[in-house]
Design a protein around this motif. Structure first.
Motif, PDB file in Angstrom:
ATOM      1  N   ASP A 113      -2.942  44.975  89.884  1.00  0.00           N
ATOM      2  CA  ASP A 113      -1.780  43.792  89.348  1.00  0.00           C
ATOM      3  C   ASP A 113      -1.466  43.969  87.974  1.00  0.00           C
ATOM      4  OD1 ASP A 113      -2.519  42.512  91.756  1.00  0.00           O
ATOM      5  OD2 ASP A 113      -4.078  41.147  91.401  1.00  0.00           O
ATOM      6  N   GLY A 114      -2.499  44.301  87.084  1.00  0.00           N
ATOM      7  CA  GLY A 114      -2.096  44.635  85.805  1.00  0.00           C
ATOM      8  C   GLY A 114      -0.848  45.823  85.684  1.00  0.00           C
ATOM      9  N   ILE A 115      -0.828  46.595  86.435  1.00  0.00           N
ATOM     10  CA  ILE A 115       0.147  47.896  86.370  1.00  0.00           C
ATOM     11  C   ILE A 115       1.477  47.077  87.169  1.00  0.00           C
ATOM     12  CG2 ILE A 115       0.794  49.768  87.681  1.00  0.00           C
ATOM     13  CD1 ILE A 115      -2.280  50.648  87.723  1.00  0.00           C
ATOM     14  N   ARG A 116       1.353  46.458  88.097  1.00  0.00           N
ATOM     15  CA  ARG A 116       2.443  45.663  88.512  1.00  0.00           C
ATOM     16  C   ARG A 116       3.183  44.853  87.542  1.00  0.00           C
ATOM     17  NH1 ARG A 116       0.828  43.557  94.054  1.00  0.00           N
ATOM     18  NH2 ARG A 116       0.630  45.857  94.482  1.00  0.00           N
ATOM     19  N   LYS A 117       2.419  43.923  86.908  1.00  0.00           N
ATOM     20  CA  LYS A 117       2.945  43.056  85.996  1.00  0.00           C
ATOM     21  C   LYS A 117       3.543  43.811  84.799  1.00  0.00           C
ATOM     22  CE  LYS A 117       1.697  39.321  83.033  1.00  0.00           C
ATOM     23  NZ  LYS A 117       0.306  38.336  82.606  1.00  0.00           N
ATOM     24  N   GLY A 118       2.868  45.107  84.209  1.00  0.00           N
ATOM     25  CA  GLY A 118       3.535  45.815  83.484  1.00  0.00           C
ATOM     26  C   GLY A 118       4.965  46.241  83.928  1.00  0.00           C
ATOM     27  N   VAL A 119       4.969  46.951  84.877  1.00  0.00           N
ATOM     28  CA  VAL A 119       6.136  47.451  85.468  1.00  0.00           C
ATOM     29  C   VAL A 119       7.292  46.460  85.490  1.00  0.00           C
ATOM     30  CG1 VAL A 119       7.266  48.567  87.452  1.00  0.00           C
ATOM     31  CG2 VAL A 119       5.053  49.501  86.550  1.00  0.00           C
ATOM     32  N   GLU A 120       6.842  45.282  86.057  1.00  0.00           N
ATOM     33  CA  GLU A 120       7.950  44.255  86.167  1.00  0.00           C
ATOM     34  C   GLU A 120       8.488  44.059  84.852  1.00  0.00           C
ATOM     35  OE1 GLU A 120       6.332  41.876  90.185  1.00  0.00           O
ATOM     36  OE2 GLU A 120       5.604  41.347  88.117  1.00  0.00           O
ATOM     37  N   THR A 121       7.460  43.800  83.999  1.00  0.00           N
ATOM     38  CA  THR A 121       8.201  43.223  82.521  1.00  0.00           C
ATOM     39  C   THR A 121       8.988  44.364  81.958  1.00  0.00           C
ATOM     40  OG1 THR A 121       5.884  42.176  81.780  1.00  0.00           O
ATOM     41  CG2 THR A 121       7.431  42.908  80.144  1.00  0.00           C
ATOM     42  N   ILE A 122       8.755  45.746  81.928  1.00  0.00           N
ATOM     43  CA  ILE A 122       9.839  46.671  81.615  1.00  0.00           C
ATOM     44  C   ILE A 122      11.098  46.778  82.467  1.00  0.00           C
ATOM     45  CG2 ILE A 122       9.916  49.222  81.510  1.00  0.00           C
ATOM     46  CD1 ILE A 122       6.846  49.402  81.081  1.00  0.00           C
ATOM     47  N   LEU A 123      10.856  46.478  83.845  1.00  0.00           N
ATOM     48  CA  LEU A 123      12.214  46.468  84.488  1.00  0.00           C
ATOM     49  C   LEU A 123      13.005  45.194  84.194  1.00  0.00           C
ATOM     50  CD1 LEU A 123      10.949  47.243  88.126  1.00  0.00           C
ATOM     51  CD2 LEU A 123      11.949  49.092  86.697  1.00  0.00           C
TER      52      LEU A 123
END
Length: 219
Positions: A113-123
């Motif tokens: 979940d943390g990885i996914r949230k980070g990726v979403e933020t960067i995208l």
């Protein structure tokens, strides 16, 4: 989250690549994921694909050493967002990665979940770190000066510097970049001037000072 993303996962641990892949596949439909376990592989993928939405880059893998790998990638493709992935998640490493052009820093201790949230933020155009932390300022005057000087390099100059660090001669760099040797000589001169050094060897030594992780260097 919109669909239709192309990601590159660069990490030499298959299990962690699997965790990253699981996180990315949950972002929507039509997700394309390219994987590599070596730094040569990362460079090849960045050169072969002009439609990458995000690179997830491990700081330590065969062929790369710490933040110098990030510098080299930004020289190859300065516009692709890079999320640095590392087990060395101290404040100094995170701050330096962001200063050198990373769009985010994801600790290897993060869950899916943390990885996914980070990726979403960067995208979405944001900057991501694993948690709310005070990054402070660079405490090493020499490193601070070096980072500021590196920030003045053009992407092509950055790429030339990284290739100098690989030990390539001017004529080899010219061949790799499909330009004249005179052009490379001009780039090298500009790099030396911007880094405030007199020789290729001094430039490589200066770059090496930012290469590893602070925790490793200080132990």
């Amino acid at each position: 989250m919109a669909t239709g993303f192309k990601f590159v996962i660069a990490d030499d641990h298959p299990l962690f690549r699997g965790a990253l892949k699981q996180a990315l596949e949950g972002l929507g439909d039509h997700i394309e994921i390219l994987e590599t376990g070596s730094f040569d592989g990362v460079k090849a993928l960045m050169l072969a694909h002009d439609d990458i939405d995000l690179l997830l880059l491990d700081l330590h893998m065969p062929g790369a050493s710490g933040l110098s790998g990030l510098i080299a990638i930004k020289g190859i493709e300065s516009t692709v967002p890079v999320a640095v992935i590392s087990a060395y998640d101290d404040v100094t490493t995170i701050r330096r990665a962001l200063d050198l052009g990373a769009s985010g820093f994801i600790s290897k201790s993060s869950g899916v979940d943390g990885i996914r949230k980070g990726v979403e933020t960067i995208l979405a155009g944001g900057i991501w770190t694993s948690e709310e932390i005070d990054l402070g300022v660079e405490g090493d005057p020499e490193i601070s000066d070096l980072i500021q000087r590196l920030q003045t390099l053009t992407p092509q100059q950055t790429r030339v510097l990284s290739m100098l660090a690989e030990g390539l001669l001017n004529k080899q760099i010219a061949y790799e970049l499909s330009v004249s040797e005179a052009t490379i000589k001009a780039h090298v001169s500009a790099v030396l001037q911007k880094l405030g050094v007199d020789s290729r060897t001094q430039a490589v030594i200066r770059l090496g000072k930012i290469g590893g992780d602070p925790l490793v260097q200080n132990t």
